[in-house]
Motif scaffolding. Sequence first.
Motif, short mmCIF file in Angstrom:
data_model
loop_
_atom_site.label_atom_id
_atom_site.label_comp_id
_atom_site.label_asym_id
_atom_site.label_seq_id
_atom_site.Cartn_x
_atom_site.Cartn_y
_atom_site.Cartn_z
N LYS A 49 11.11 -28.60 64.40
CA LYS A 49 10.38 -27.94 63.32
C LYS A 49 11.35 -27.44 62.25
N ALA A 50 12.47 -26.89 62.66
CA ALA A 50 13.46 -26.42 61.68
C ALA A 50 13.95 -27.58 60.82
N TYR A 51 14.21 -28.71 61.47
CA TYR A 51 14.64 -29.90 60.73
C TYR A 51 13.52 -30.36 59.79
N ALA A 52 12.28 -30.37 60.29
CA ALA A 52 11.15 -30.84 59.49
C ALA A 52 10.94 -29.96 58.26
N LEU A 53 11.08 -28.65 58.40
CA LEU A 53 10.91 -27.75 57.25
C LEU A 53 11.94 -28.02 56.18
N ASP A 54 13.20 -28.18 56.57
CA ASP A 54 14.25 -28.47 55.59
C ASP A 54 14.02 -29.84 54.95
N LEU A 55 13.60 -30.82 55.76
CA LEU A 55 13.34 -32.15 55.21
C LEU A 55 12.19 -32.10 54.21
N ALA A 56 11.14 -31.36 54.55
CA ALA A 56 9.99 -31.27 53.64
C ALA A 56 10.39 -30.61 52.32
N ILE A 57 11.23 -29.58 52.39
CA ILE A 57 11.71 -28.94 51.16
C ILE A 57 12.45 -29.96 50.30
N ARG A 58 13.30 -30.77 50.92
CA ARG A 58 14.07 -31.78 50.19
C ARG A 58 13.19 -32.87 49.60
N MET A 59 11.95 -32.99 50.11
CA MET A 59 11.02 -34.02 49.64
C MET A 59 10.06 -33.53 48.55
N VAL A 60 10.11 -32.27 48.20
CA VAL A 60 9.13 -31.73 47.26
C VAL A 60 9.48 -32.11 45.82
N ASP A 61 8.49 -32.66 45.11
CA ASP A 61 8.54 -32.76 43.66
C ASP A 61 7.83 -31.52 43.14
N LEU A 62 8.59 -30.50 42.78
CA LEU A 62 8.02 -29.23 42.34
C LEU A 62 7.38 -29.46 40.98
N THR A 63 6.09 -29.19 40.88
CA THR A 63 5.29 -29.72 39.78
C THR A 63 4.61 -28.64 38.97
N THR A 64 4.64 -28.78 37.64
CA THR A 64 3.76 -28.01 36.77
C THR A 64 3.24 -28.94 35.69
N LEU A 65 1.93 -29.10 35.67
CA LEU A 65 1.28 -30.03 34.74
C LEU A 65 0.05 -29.35 34.15
N GLU A 66 0.31 -28.28 33.43
CA GLU A 66 -0.75 -27.50 32.80
C GLU A 66 -0.59 -27.50 31.29
N GLY A 67 -1.70 -27.41 30.60
CA GLY A 67 -1.65 -27.33 29.14
C GLY A 67 -0.93 -26.09 28.65
N ALA A 68 -0.87 -25.06 29.48
CA ALA A 68 -0.23 -23.80 29.09
C ALA A 68 1.24 -23.73 29.49
N ASP A 69 1.82 -24.84 29.94
CA ASP A 69 3.23 -24.84 30.32
C ASP A 69 4.10 -24.44 29.13
N THR A 70 5.10 -23.63 29.41
CA THR A 70 6.06 -23.21 28.39
C THR A 70 7.46 -23.59 28.82
N ALA A 71 8.39 -23.56 27.87
CA ALA A 71 9.78 -23.86 28.20
C ALA A 71 10.30 -22.87 29.24
N GLY A 72 9.90 -21.62 29.13
CA GLY A 72 10.34 -20.60 30.08
C GLY A 72 9.86 -20.89 31.49
N LYS A 73 8.60 -21.32 31.62
CA LYS A 73 8.06 -21.65 32.94
C LYS A 73 8.80 -22.83 33.54
N VAL A 74 9.10 -23.85 32.71
CA VAL A 74 9.78 -25.04 33.21
C VAL A 74 11.21 -24.69 33.62
N ARG A 75 11.88 -23.85 32.85
CA ARG A 75 13.25 -23.44 33.24
C ARG A 75 13.23 -22.68 34.56
N ALA A 76 12.24 -21.81 34.73
CA ALA A 76 12.14 -21.06 35.98
C ALA A 76 11.87 -21.99 37.16
N LEU A 77 11.00 -22.98 36.94
CA LEU A 77 10.68 -23.92 38.00
C LEU A 77 11.91 -24.76 38.36
#
Length: 319
Positions: A54-82
């Motif tokens: 499970k510990a291995y799986a959690l780290d692997l899943a983190i490495r597989m995430v495409d952290l996503t923001t696809l909103e009309g209200a997205d700002t440069a600040g939000k994208v930098r934070a992400l």
Amino acid sequence: MTTTSISAAGDVTEITRSDASLRRFLHGLPGVDQVGAEARAAGLGTRSIKTTSKAYALDLAIRMVDLTTLEGADTAGKVRALASKAMRPDPADPSCPAAAAVCVYPDMVATAKQTLGDSGVNVAAVATAFPSGRAAMDIKLADTVDAVEAGADEVDMVIDRGAFLAGRYLQVFEEIAQVREACGDAHLKVIFETGELQTYDNVRRISWLAMMAGAHFIKTSTGKVQPAATLPVTLIMLEAVRDWREATGQMIGVKPAGGIRTAKDAIKYLVMVNEVAGADWLDPHWFRFGASTLLNDLLMQRTKMTTGRYSGPDYFTLD
């Protein structure tokens, strides 16, 4: 011609020489047993794993995430934070791995790229009139070129579901192939929006069509339509990439996106990847999660395993 007879570009050229030949091939694929697919997906979803796994799986899943923001209200600040969060998901724990990519609209690519620098975290951009896929081809290609010229490492295109459902398979094939060419060195993920495709047979058909057209990844959903990613749909896509490699020797990635919110859900997908496609796909180069809230739950579960206690839901930044 059977699926296993595809072994070279010449075979694909023959299959795609006309709408009729492409339709004949796609409708000649084995039909999906709906009850069987759903039962197998449900069974794999009940598998338990040991603490070390499970510990291995959690780290692997983190490495597989495409952290996503696809909103009309997205700002440069939000994208930098992400982007900052993708590089250091848990600032208090330097052993926590980085995410795979940050996924944004094309006009935010430059901002994400500047923030990520040479961190190794990729920038993915949605394109081709996301999320509808309804635009003229020159606009779709311009959308793609804009994203790549801004620095996108990956392009997530969306197919024209109307064309596919109307049986205009060659049109969809040619659009994917043209976008692939416009991507240059960037990797292409092809989004099916499986919640609109009506049948599992259609999921199998579009998986093969996209792979023949040059997709580097096949992706379930935009996250804007329900249902989004599901275990049975992902099972069918994993079978397709497994069979494609057996036939051609080429590996294609899979990305479920939308609705995957908990570490428990992510681990179900990883078990399925291992059991259906094989261990080679247990790598961020070949499997991704498109998600915005999943990362926080992965981090909470990871902290629980390392410290013995849960952090509050406000311990990690909200996305």
